[in-house]
Design an enzyme around this catalytic site. Structure first.
Site, PDB file in Angstrom:
ATOM      1  N   ASP A  59       0.702  -1.209   0.212  1.00 29.64           N
ATOM      2  CA  ASP A  59      -0.082  -0.128   0.124  1.00 29.64           C
ATOM      3  C   ASP A  59       0.983   1.229   0.065  1.00 29.64           C
ATOM      4  O   ASP A  59       1.464   1.524   1.022  1.00 29.64           O
ATOM      5  CB  ASP A  59      -0.849   0.042   1.198  1.00 29.64           C
ATOM      6  CG  ASP A  59      -1.814   1.307   1.218  1.00 29.64           C
ATOM      7  OD1 ASP A  59      -1.613   2.198   0.597  1.00 29.64           O
ATOM      8  OD2 ASP A  59      -2.997   1.016   2.109  1.00 29.64           O
ATOM      9  N   ASN A  86       3.068   2.826 -10.815  1.00 29.14           N
ATOM     10  CA  ASN A  86       1.959   2.625 -11.456  1.00 29.14           C
ATOM     11  C   ASN A  86       0.596   3.069 -10.792  1.00 29.14           C
ATOM     12  O   ASN A  86      -0.371   3.279 -11.201  1.00 29.14           O
ATOM     13  CB  ASN A  86       1.963   1.532 -12.330  1.00 29.14           C
ATOM     14  CG  ASN A  86       0.359   1.008 -12.788  1.00 29.14           C
ATOM     15  OD1 ASN A  86      -0.158   1.659 -13.882  1.00 29.14           O
ATOM     16  ND2 ASN A  86      -0.283   0.254 -11.929  1.00 29.14           N
ATOM     17  N   SER A 140       0.387  11.377 -17.082  1.00 22.76           N
ATOM     18  CA  SER A 140      -0.850  11.670 -17.834  1.00 22.76           C
ATOM     19  C   SER A 140      -0.729  12.962 -18.684  1.00 22.76           C
ATOM     20  O   SER A 140      -0.135  13.896 -18.303  1.00 22.76           O
ATOM     21  CB  SER A 140      -1.871  11.744 -16.780  1.00 22.76           C
ATOM     22  OG  SER A 140      -3.108  12.254 -17.705  1.00 22.76           O
ATOM     23  N   TYR A 163      -6.898  15.264  -9.954  1.00 19.13           N
ATOM     24  CA  TYR A 163      -6.032  13.986 -10.459  1.00 19.13           C
ATOM     25  C   TYR A 163      -5.030  14.535 -11.367  1.00 19.13           C
ATOM     26  O   TYR A 163      -3.903  14.403 -11.177  1.00 19.13           O
ATOM     27  CB  TYR A 163      -7.082  13.094 -11.379  1.00 19.13           C
ATOM     28  CG  TYR A 163      -6.201  12.042 -12.232  1.00 19.13           C
ATOM     29  CD1 TYR A 163      -5.724  11.015 -11.276  1.00 19.13           C
ATOM     30  CD2 TYR A 163      -6.215  12.259 -13.300  1.00 19.13           C
ATOM     31  CE1 TYR A 163      -5.099   9.974 -11.998  1.00 19.13           C
ATOM     32  CE2 TYR A 163      -5.466  11.349 -13.951  1.00 19.13           C
ATOM     33  CZ  TYR A 163      -4.704  10.239 -13.291  1.00 19.13           C
ATOM     34  OH  TYR A 163      -4.168   9.140 -13.943  1.00 19.13           O
ATOM     35  N   LYS A 167      -0.863  14.500 -11.125  1.00 18.33           N
ATOM     36  CA  LYS A 167      -0.080  13.772 -11.782  1.00 18.33           C
ATOM     37  C   LYS A 167       0.968  15.108 -12.361  1.00 18.33           C
ATOM     38  O   LYS A 167       2.200  14.682 -12.528  1.00 18.33           O
ATOM     39  CB  LYS A 167      -0.812  13.468 -13.018  1.00 18.33           C
ATOM     40  CG  LYS A 167      -1.520  12.319 -12.780  1.00 18.33           C
ATOM     41  CD  LYS A 167      -0.311  11.086 -12.687  1.00 18.33           C
ATOM     42  CE  LYS A 167      -1.363   9.761 -12.319  1.00 18.33           C
ATOM     43  NZ  LYS A 167      -0.232   8.652 -12.213  1.00 18.33           N
ATOM     44  N   THR A 198      -9.783   1.436 -18.439  1.00 18.35           N
ATOM     45  CA  THR A 198      -9.675   0.527 -17.148  1.00 18.35           C
ATOM     46  C   THR A 198     -10.720   1.079 -16.251  1.00 18.35           C
ATOM     47  O   THR A 198     -11.364   2.046 -16.383  1.00 18.35           O
ATOM     48  CB  THR A 198      -8.266   1.109 -16.662  1.00 18.35           C
ATOM     49  OG1 THR A 198      -8.224   2.195 -16.189  1.00 18.35           O
ATOM     50  CG2 THR A 198      -7.208   0.823 -17.732  1.00 18.35           C
TER      51      THR A 198
END
Length: 245
Positions: A59, A86, A140, A163, A167, A198
């Site tokens: 984790d 990842n 990203s 998000y 990134k 995904t």
């Protein structure tokens, strides 16, 4: 045999990256927050004849878990050839600049940024022992400040405050990390797997996990002539691969 640790590898792009690197002859440490999920993923790969894969409970948001994973892998090998950071979460949508709660930023940054820092720092000693160590941070194109400032970019209107910000911070960490390791054999890059279908995006993506993983694998396998400290997005620039930060 070369070794690689992939975080968040029990499903999606991480799982496919594990598969492709195992096919390339790597021994894969498949990091999974839930060990049972990781073990099921390993069983699937081993059923395909890919035997050099093992699950590691990891984790990335928990320091104790990261250190336990480091200790476990350290008992198995003295060298780690590659690290693929990842593991990531989106924090849910929508993410408006005025509406997103601070708690959402904290949760997403804990995985997407602080988790990468914890894991990288924990495993850097094993990576330093490899002759050609590689670090791939999964970035990203949606976090490119340049592209998101360009009204002609195809994803210009796909804004998000949480998000993409995480990134973008990861990209800056990549730049600094590559700079600090510039006089070593390391290659450190941020690689965008593309808009991939995904669980992360409720399968709204248009790309396949096979293509996405291949983009990551390419920069795990890159030779000494390859780039370092770059932002790669072959979905956006298939010829050169590099896009602006």
């Amino acid at each position: 045999m070369k070794t690689v640790l992939i975080t968040g590898a029990n499903k999606g792009i991480g799982f496919e990256t594990a598969r492709q690197l195992a096919q390339q002859g790597y021994h894969v440490y498949l990091g999974s927050r839930d060990l049972a999920n990781g073990q099921r993923a390993v069983a699937q790969l081993q059923a395909e004849g890919l035997l050099e894969v093992e699950a590691i409970q990891l984790d990335v948001t928990q320091a104790d878990s990261v250190q336990a994973a480091r200790a476990e892998i350290g008992r198995k090998t003295e060298v780690l050839d590659a690290l693929v950071n990842n593991a990531a979460i989106t924090g849910g949508m929508p993410q408006t600049a005025l509406g997103a709660e601070v708690a959402a930023f904290q949760e997403v940054f804990a995985t997407n940024v602080f988790g990468v820092v914890q894991v990288t720092q924990a495993f850097i000693d094993l990576l330093r022992r490899a002759p050609q160590p590689r670090i791939v941070n999964v970035g990203s194109s949606g976090a490119s400040l340049t592209l998101h400032s360009d009204p002609t970019w195809k994803y210009y209107h796909h804004k998000g405050a949480v998000y993409p910000a995480s990134k973008a911070a990861l990209h800056m960490y990549t730049i600094v990390l590559a700079y600090e390791l510039r006089d070593t054999p390391f290659k450190v890059n941020a690689v965008d797997p593309g808009f991939t279908a995904t669980d992360l995006n409720n399968h709204r993506g248009t790309g396949t996990v096979e293509d996405a993983a291949a983009r990551l694998v390419k920069y795990v396998l890159v030779g000494e002539e390859g780039p370092s400290g770059k932002f790669i997005s072959e979905e956006n620039t298939p010829v050169t691969g590099e896009i602006p930060w």
